[in-house]
Design an enzyme around this catalytic site. Structure first.
Site, PDB file in Angstrom:
ATOM      1  N   ASN A 258       0.685  -1.308   0.179  1.00 48.93           N
ATOM      2  CA  ASN A 258       0.160   0.079  -0.169  1.00 48.93           C
ATOM      3  C   ASN A 258       0.697   1.145   0.278  1.00 48.93           C
ATOM      4  O   ASN A 258       1.147   2.342  -0.663  1.00 48.93           O
ATOM      5  CB  ASN A 258      -1.062   0.037   1.304  1.00 48.93           C
ATOM      6  CG  ASN A 258      -2.023  -0.665   0.518  1.00 48.93           C
ATOM      7  OD1 ASN A 258      -2.769  -1.104  -0.496  1.00 48.93           O
ATOM      8  ND2 ASN A 258      -3.035  -0.994   1.836  1.00 48.93           N
ATOM      9  N   ASP A 267      -6.333  -2.405  -3.209  1.00 47.17           N
ATOM     10  CA  ASP A 267      -7.493  -2.789  -3.532  1.00 47.17           C
ATOM     11  C   ASP A 267      -7.253  -4.327  -4.729  1.00 47.17           C
ATOM     12  O   ASP A 267      -8.366  -4.989  -4.785  1.00 47.17           O
ATOM     13  CB  ASP A 267      -8.473  -1.552  -4.114  1.00 47.17           C
ATOM     14  CG  ASP A 267      -9.331  -1.081  -2.741  1.00 47.17           C
ATOM     15  OD1 ASP A 267      -8.484  -1.855  -0.844  1.00 47.17           O
ATOM     16  OD2 ASP A 267      -9.707   0.227  -2.747  1.00 47.17           O
ATOM     17  N   ASP A 293      -6.151  -7.545   5.289  1.00 41.58           N
ATOM     18  CA  ASP A 293      -5.557  -8.238   4.426  1.00 41.58           C
ATOM     19  C   ASP A 293      -6.293  -9.657   4.846  1.00 41.58           C
ATOM     20  O   ASP A 293      -4.920 -10.348   4.211  1.00 41.58           O
ATOM     21  CB  ASP A 293      -4.821  -7.940   4.121  1.00 41.58           C
ATOM     22  CG  ASP A 293      -3.472  -7.759   5.194  1.00 41.58           C
ATOM     23  OD1 ASP A 293      -3.773  -7.688   6.109  1.00 41.58           O
ATOM     24  OD2 ASP A 293      -2.407  -8.324   5.189  1.00 41.58           O
TER      25      ASP A 293
END
Length: 377
Positions: A258, A267, A293
């Site tokens: 991320n 995503d 996650d």
């Protein structure tokens, strides 16, 4: 005298006075007798027509009530065709329902023998030709006097077609009666509207149910639905003394992904992994998103040894995968992603879902602390 005292409808009344002034056997007498006979037949036909119309009107109302409680499209199609063709229903000779899927009409249910079951909207077939013809929205039509077709539409969208074929005897009975032909067209249109509404409602309900059980981003089950399935499977396993296993799956270094590639890339990765997990589990297994996650995998009728084997295959499957996190879609481009897994099986006498989840979660942390990209039990 055979006509004396016989009474019909107002326009077909026969009385002795009509023939009383004529001598039996004369030409005038015979002509008048034939005229009165013709009027009597017409009056009888009119009565039969009214009876048939009344019966069909009752059947139209019955159609709606019989279809309202159906919960599956296949059952709706089957029951609708049955109602349209049965003697205690609409009484059509044949009926067909065609459903539109990606610009192709599929025969969902039909009483006709069809060699061909699919009809592309851009193809050379009578359904495509009929839909392409200029007509008012919702106006029925057909290829002959015996058949009618109507569009199945809801909220402006074409869902399919309804086709009915009438018996020859009805054409004979109602020949020359324009009002009946108009009523028949209107009736079939109304039936099409009812069926289209029910199809649309079933699909809306199915979508609402899917949204209430499925995680929108990843396509796997959401946490609340998954936990309910775990509870159900634990009860079943305890009752029948059957094996049951559970695996926690955590993406390695997801925060770094991320931070480096952005949350949209994160995503995208979750979405692709959700799809990969669904492809690599059995139909009897259940995969859910536990949070962030972290995924969780339930394996009914599976002991720890079999579960470990399946989990290692999943790790191996990921080894050859590359995920494009840049959004460029460049062939061959992408990064490798690994996961850590913790597995546990239901112990003899264990009835608490939390206990099974806790032991699998503890095994996951062992895998993370042991170097990641591995399975621990």
């Amino acid at each position: 005298m055979i006509w004396a005292g016989l009474k019909m409808s107002k326009q077909g009344t026969v009385s002795a006075s009509d023939l009383g002034g004529l001598r039996p056997g004369s030409n005038d007498w015979k002509e008048q007798a034939q005229l009165q006979k013709h009027r009597a037949v017409k009056a009888l036909q009119s009565s039969l027509r009214m009876y048939e119309l009344n019966e069909k009107i009752k059947s139209t109302l019955d159609l709606t009530t019989r279809l309202l409680d159906i919960e599956k499209e296949s059952e709706l199609f089957s029951e609708a065709v049955k109602v349209l063709t049965s003697d205690d229903g609409m009484g059509f000779r044949d009926a067909s329902l065609l459903v539109l899927e990606e610009d192709i009409l599929h025969t969902a249910c039909s009483t006709l023998e069809r060699g061909k079951k699919i009809f592309p909207l851009d193809g050379d077939n009578r359904y495509a030709h009929w839909l392409a013809a200029a007509r008012e929205p919702g106006e029925p039509g057909g290829g002959s006097g015996n058949e009618l077709m109507v569009e199945l539409r809801s909220r402006g969208r074409l869902l399919g077609l309804l086709e009915v074929v009438q018996h020859e005897r009805e054409n004979t009975l109602f020949a020359g009666l324009d009002s009946f032909l108009e009523w028949r067209r209107d009736m079939v249109s109304r039936i099409g509207e009812v069926i289209a509404m029910l199809i649309d409602n079933l699909r809306l309900n199915r979508e609402l149910k899917r949204q209430s059980t499925v995680d929108v981003l990843t396509g796997v089950y959401n946490r609340s639905y998954f936990l309910q399935r775990v509870k159900d499977e634990v009860k079943r396993a305890c009752r029948y003394d059957r094996p049951l296993s559970l695996v926690f799956i955590d993406i390695d270094k997801f925060k770094e992904i991320n931070d480096e590639h952005g949350h949209l890339a994160g995503d995208s990765l979750l979405r692709e992994l959700g799809s990969l997990f669904r492809r690599n589990i059995r139909n009897t297994d259940v995969i859910g998103r536990y949070g962030g996650d972290e995924f969780v995998w339930l394996l009914p009728e599976t002991d720890l040894e079999m579960t470990s084997s399946a989990a290692r295959k999943l790790i191996s499957e990921l080894t050859d995968c590359r995920f494009d996190l840049s959004g460029g879609g460049t062939p061959g481009a992408g990064v490798a992603v690994t996961v850590s897994l913790g597995a546990a099986s239901l112990l003899p006498g264990e009835v608490e879902v939390e206990s099974l989840l806790r032991r699998a979660d503890e095994a996951l942390y062992k895998a993370k602390n042991g170097g990641r990209n591995r399975l621990e039990t």
